[in-house]
Scaffold this active site. Sequence first.
Site, PDB file in Angstrom:
ATOM      1  N   LYS A  50      -9.288  -3.793 -12.878  1.00 19.64           N
ATOM      2  CA  LYS A  50      -8.975  -2.783 -11.883  1.00 19.64           C
ATOM      3  C   LYS A  50      -7.514  -2.960 -11.502  1.00 19.64           C
ATOM      4  O   LYS A  50      -6.933  -4.030 -11.589  1.00 19.64           O
ATOM      5  CB  LYS A  50      -9.886  -2.884 -10.654  1.00 19.64           C
ATOM      6  CG  LYS A  50      -9.773  -4.159  -9.832  1.00 19.64           C
ATOM      7  CD  LYS A  50      -8.649  -4.249  -8.827  1.00 19.64           C
ATOM      8  CE  LYS A  50      -8.575  -3.083  -7.878  1.00 19.64           C
ATOM      9  NZ  LYS A  50      -7.450  -3.280  -6.880  1.00 19.64           N
ATOM     10  N   THR A  84      -1.800  -6.161  -7.398  1.00 21.59           N
ATOM     11  CA  THR A  84      -3.179  -5.888  -7.015  1.00 21.59           C
ATOM     12  C   THR A  84      -3.925  -5.507  -8.259  1.00 21.59           C
ATOM     13  O   THR A  84      -4.127  -4.352  -8.546  1.00 21.59           O
ATOM     14  CB  THR A  84      -3.285  -4.780  -5.978  1.00 21.59           C
ATOM     15  OG1 THR A  84      -2.561  -5.181  -4.845  1.00 21.59           O
ATOM     16  CG2 THR A  84      -4.728  -4.596  -5.549  1.00 21.59           C
ATOM     17  N   THR A  98     -10.535   0.156  -6.362  1.00 20.12           N
ATOM     18  CA  THR A  98     -10.071   0.573  -5.031  1.00 20.12           C
ATOM     19  C   THR A  98      -9.538   2.008  -5.157  1.00 20.12           C
ATOM     20  O   THR A  98     -10.295   2.949  -5.147  1.00 20.12           O
ATOM     21  CB  THR A  98      -9.016  -0.393  -4.465  1.00 20.12           C
ATOM     22  OG1 THR A  98      -8.003  -0.630  -5.451  1.00 20.12           O
ATOM     23  CG2 THR A  98      -9.648  -1.713  -4.072  1.00 20.12           C
ATOM     24  N   GLU A 129      -1.200   4.821  -9.096  1.00 20.53           N
ATOM     25  CA  GLU A 129      -1.536   5.781  -8.048  1.00 20.53           C
ATOM     26  C   GLU A 129      -0.698   7.054  -8.181  1.00 20.53           C
ATOM     27  O   GLU A 129       0.529   7.015  -8.122  1.00 20.53           O
ATOM     28  CB  GLU A 129      -1.335   5.142  -6.677  1.00 20.53           C
ATOM     29  CG  GLU A 129      -2.386   4.094  -6.377  1.00 20.53           C
ATOM     30  CD  GLU A 129      -2.136   3.312  -5.120  1.00 20.53           C
ATOM     31  OE1 GLU A 129      -3.104   2.723  -4.597  1.00 20.53           O
ATOM     32  OE2 GLU A 129      -0.986   3.264  -4.666  1.00 20.53           O
ATOM     33  N   THR A 156      -6.344   5.273   6.471  1.00 22.10           N
ATOM     34  CA  THR A 156      -7.013   6.332   7.204  1.00 22.10           C
ATOM     35  C   THR A 156      -7.830   7.229   6.296  1.00 22.10           C
ATOM     36  O   THR A 156      -8.477   8.132   6.749  1.00 22.10           O
ATOM     37  CB  THR A 156      -5.985   7.190   7.966  1.00 22.10           C
ATOM     38  OG1 THR A 156      -4.999   7.659   7.035  1.00 22.10           O
ATOM     39  CG2 THR A 156      -5.304   6.354   9.030  1.00 22.10           C
TER      40      THR A 156
END
Length: 407
Positions: A183, A194, A157, A280, A407
């Site tokens: 992942k 996640t 992702t 991230e 978005t």
Amino acid sequence: MLVSEKTGVNVMQEGHVTSPAGFSAGGVHCGLRRKKLDFGWLYSEVPAAAAGVYTTNSFQAAPLQVTKDAVAVENKLQAVVVNSANANACTGEQGMINALAMQKQAAEAMNLSPHLVGISSTGLIGVQLPMDKISTGINAVDLSVNQASLFEQAILTTDTITKHAAVSVEIDGKRITIGGAAKGSGMIHPNMATMLSYVTTDAAVEPEALQLLLSQTTDKTYNMITVDGDSSTNDTVLVMANGKQENKPLSPSHPEWDKFAEAFVIISEILAKKIARDGEGATKLIETAVKGAVSEEAAGKIAKTVISSNLVKTAVYGADPNWGRVVCAVGYSGEPVVPETVDVFLGDIQVVENGLPLDFSEEEATVYLENGTITITVDLKQGESEAVAWGCDLTYDYVKINASYRT
């Protein structure tokens, strides 16, 4: 191939989830993402003993529930199909219908019984799975080719890199291989987050022993990483052991069980650390080692608390040797500590002794904190137990990535 310091376990330089004999994998673009691969499959030539651990989040996604039910039938799987971009979580009755249809279609395409097919989904929560696109992915499955790298890409992702590894060890005179692909980048704070991880081996392993080993190993590896403190709805670790090396079935009574268990822990730790490093926006991997604890559980809780502290994470990002943030996290971990005995190290630089600051070179400590891998050591001097946790720094990019996720 590197030889681990631990007994006889070889860490393979270019290992993948299909390094063990009898496994193949692939991935395609089915339209869930704009351009990137978004549907993958993992296949064993024969039914494999299977084990799984799953998120503790109360909102467990439909594909996770379907996979749990499949494994429960006879503790076997022969294939797993995975889609990214859509989690099929919080999707109600229709989400479960779609998950079961995904499993059934994949089983038909591979000529398998549905209970031998596990499914996983990862991505946006609360949106129904576009089954026409899932069908496109399933129809593209080609079991005659093996492209592990495409599978690794298809399950991602917000990850910036693929995560794969393999190790091997000799058991019963046979070269046993364990491979893995994973992942995970954000919403990482297992008990599970996640994160998806798929581990394969060509060893024959008793299913009950495989489940026990996975559960114990998860507590020491995947459950000792954190990126941001958020736990997700879909996290799964699945293990498949297809027995292609025809060794005597492994269990704790096997004379070489410890060898296999050690190799299993090594590959799980490698994958867990790769997930933590790829948090991230992250620029650094942080390892927190706690020793001298009264119990392994206490050491683990303290290590996880330090690695989860946003103040510690931002200090590491800024290369600020602010040891006060470390001792603060130790103090609110919920575990009893004796402040007057605590030592703290940043790498090899001791900054606290017996709860009091030392006169250390801040310049040297700052230089150390600019490295890509940072180790924080806390010695409680209360007992003989220890534990290690892994995480990453917290950066401006983390906010940017998650502020615009939809978005």
